[in-house]
Every structure is written in C-alpha cells, then in structure tokens.
Design a protein around this motif. Sequence first.
Motif, PDB file in Angstrom:
ATOM      1  N   SER A 273      10.681   6.603 -12.783  1.00 15.15           N
ATOM      2  CA  SER A 273      10.355   7.462 -11.644  1.00 15.15           C
ATOM      3  C   SER A 273       9.167   6.904 -10.860  1.00 15.15           C
ATOM      4  N   MET A 274       8.187   6.329 -11.552  1.00 10.99           N
ATOM      5  CA  MET A 274       7.049   5.723 -10.854  1.00 10.99           C
ATOM      6  C   MET A 274       7.498   4.480 -10.091  1.00 10.99           C
ATOM      7  N   THR A 275       8.412   3.719 -10.659  1.00 17.37           N
ATOM      8  CA  THR A 275       8.946   2.553  -9.959  1.00 17.37           C
ATOM      9  C   THR A 275       9.671   2.989  -8.704  1.00 17.37           C
ATOM     10  N   ARG A 276      10.464   4.061  -8.798  1.00 24.80           N
ATOM     11  CA  ARG A 276      11.190   4.555  -7.626  1.00 24.80           C
ATOM     12  C   ARG A 276      10.226   5.037  -6.551  1.00 24.80           C
ATOM     13  N   ILE A 277       9.162   5.729  -6.936  1.00 25.65           N
ATOM     14  CA  ILE A 277       8.171   6.177  -5.944  1.00 25.65           C
ATOM     15  C   ILE A 277       7.552   4.978  -5.252  1.00 25.65           C
ATOM     16  N   PHE A 278       7.119   3.996  -6.029  1.00 27.06           N
ATOM     17  CA  PHE A 278       6.488   2.802  -5.472  1.00 27.06           C
ATOM     18  C   PHE A 278       7.437   2.072  -4.525  1.00 27.06           C
ATOM     19  N   VAL A 279       8.670   1.850  -4.970  1.00 26.74           N
ATOM     20  CA  VAL A 279       9.649   1.142  -4.146  1.00 26.74           C
ATOM     21  C   VAL A 279       9.994   1.965  -2.911  1.00 26.74           C
ATOM     22  N   GLY A 280      10.133   3.275  -3.078  1.00 27.76           N
ATOM     23  CA  GLY A 280      10.445   4.139  -1.946  1.00 27.76           C
ATOM     24  C   GLY A 280       9.359   4.137  -0.894  1.00 27.76           C
ATOM     25  N   VAL A 281       8.113   4.250  -1.315  1.00 22.52           N
ATOM     26  CA  VAL A 281       6.996   4.235  -0.364  1.00 22.52           C
ATOM     27  C   VAL A 281       6.908   2.872   0.324  1.00 22.52           C
ATOM     28  N   LEU A 282       7.057   1.799  -0.434  1.00 18.25           N
ATOM     29  CA  LEU A 282       7.042   0.456   0.147  1.00 18.25           C
ATOM     30  C   LEU A 282       8.163   0.308   1.171  1.00 18.25           C
ATOM     31  N   SER A 283       9.330   0.828   0.853  1.00 23.03           N
ATOM     32  CA  SER A 283      10.478   0.735   1.748  1.00 23.03           C
ATOM     33  C   SER A 283      10.246   1.526   3.034  1.00 23.03           C
ATOM     34  N   VAL A 284       9.720   2.739   2.920  1.00 25.81           N
ATOM     35  CA  VAL A 284       9.456   3.558   4.103  1.00 25.81           C
ATOM     36  C   VAL A 284       8.395   2.900   4.991  1.00 25.81           C
ATOM     37  N   ILE A 285       7.335   2.389   4.395  1.00 27.55           N
ATOM     38  CA  ILE A 285       6.277   1.729   5.182  1.00 27.55           C
ATOM     39  C   ILE A 285       6.824   0.503   5.902  1.00 27.55           C
TER      40      ILE A 285
ATOM     41  N   GLY B 249      13.301  -9.096   6.071  1.00 26.76           N
ATOM     42  CA  GLY B 249      14.006  -9.822   5.014  1.00 26.76           C
ATOM     43  C   GLY B 249      13.229  -9.820   3.717  1.00 26.76           C
ATOM     44  N   TRP B 250      11.944 -10.136   3.804  1.00 23.80           N
ATOM     45  CA  TRP B 250      11.120 -10.131   2.584  1.00 23.80           C
ATOM     46  C   TRP B 250      10.983  -8.725   2.014  1.00 23.80           C
ATOM     47  N   ALA B 251      10.846  -7.731   2.893  1.00 25.24           N
ATOM     48  CA  ALA B 251      10.745  -6.349   2.415  1.00 25.24           C
ATOM     49  C   ALA B 251      12.027  -5.951   1.680  1.00 25.24           C
ATOM     50  N   LEU B 252      13.182  -6.326   2.235  1.00 24.76           N
ATOM     51  CA  LEU B 252      14.444  -5.994   1.571  1.00 24.76           C
ATOM     52  C   LEU B 252      14.593  -6.738   0.250  1.00 24.76           C
ATOM     53  N   VAL B 253      14.140  -7.980   0.191  1.00 26.14           N
ATOM     54  CA  VAL B 253      14.203  -8.738  -1.065  1.00 26.14           C
ATOM     55  C   VAL B 253      13.321  -8.071  -2.119  1.00 26.14           C
ATOM     56  N   ILE B 254      12.117  -7.707  -1.743  1.00 24.04           N
ATOM     57  CA  ILE B 254      11.198  -7.067  -2.689  1.00 24.04           C
ATOM     58  C   ILE B 254      11.731  -5.706  -3.122  1.00 24.04           C
ATOM     59  N   VAL B 255      12.172  -4.906  -2.141  1.00 23.81           N
ATOM     60  CA  VAL B 255      12.720  -3.581  -2.460  1.00 23.81           C
ATOM     61  C   VAL B 255      13.957  -3.718  -3.335  1.00 23.81           C
TER      62      VAL B 255
END
Length: 174
Positions: A4-16, A37-43
């Motif tokens: 759940s913490m990973t999802r929050i982190f990835v979700g916030v990173l994705s929204v930003i 592209g880099w954001a999508l790779v990381i997400v």
Amino acid sequence: MKPSMTRIFVGVLSVIAGLLAVFNPLSASVAATTLTGWALVIVGALQGYSAWQSSGMRVRLGTGIGAAAALSMGLLLLFGSFAEGSFLRTLLGVLLLISGVAKLWFSRQLRQDPLFLVIIAAGVVSLLLGAAVLTGVPGFLARSLGVVLGLELMANGVALIVLSMRPTPPSRLR
C-alpha cells in the motif's frame, strides 16, 4: 515497503509527473516526451514491484498488466522514434487501450466498494485516450502528446492512490 505504501508513492509520483506534462505541453517536444517517458518507465517499474509484492493472484495480475503497459509506453517514448510516426501512434494507442482494459478488469473485483467508480473512471480515461490516439483525431497527438501522456499518468496515479487507501483487500482479491 508495504504494497500500500508503494502504491501511494507510485500514485503520487504519477500524478505529479502527469500534472507537469499537462501544464507544460508547449515546452520542447523532446523534453516533454523524455520526461513523460522516464516517468512512465519509473511508474511502470514501481507498479510492477508493487504487483510482485501483492499477495493475491488477481491483484498481482491486474496490477502487473497495468505496469507492463506503463513500462512499454515509457520505453516506446524513450526509444521508439525508430519508425515513422504512424507506427508510434498506433503502438501508443494500443498500449493506452491495454492500460484502460487492465484498470476496468481490476475494477470488476471492487463492485461492492465505494472506490469502484474511481477505478472505472481511470480505466475509461485510458480507453478514451487510446481511442483518440488510434483514430487520429486531427492533430490531437501532434499538438498534445504531453497532455495525452499526462492524463494517462494522472489516471494511473489516482487509481493507485485510491487503491492504497483501502484498509484491507477484500477476500475475493486474494
């Protein structure tokens, strides 16, 4: 890190990252494409990690398909200018459709949950973006690639944040 913490982190990173792409579409096309592209790779990679850490097979599969689509879109944007634009557009549209289908497929497991509509909306956004890209809405992709990808990142991020807010996964998702 708990899933759940990973999802929050990835979700916030994705929204930003999505907001940055949406509010800065007129910047240099290469910069917007590279950033997205880099954001999508990381997400995609982090979402894949989250899928791997999930305990339920259905959650793992749904999240994994979404992660593969995000990762593929990111790699396509970073290294995909090897062919003419129509190939890139077609592949990007198909990947957006796959991302939307994955979100809708996962949302069916949450029918009784109040968060059901948020996941459905995220899937519909991805499907609409994929359809717009594939149908070649006049100039849509050429003028607003950053907006398309930014909206996809935000839809993905919101879905992940909403899923992470759930106190415990229902037994049917295990």
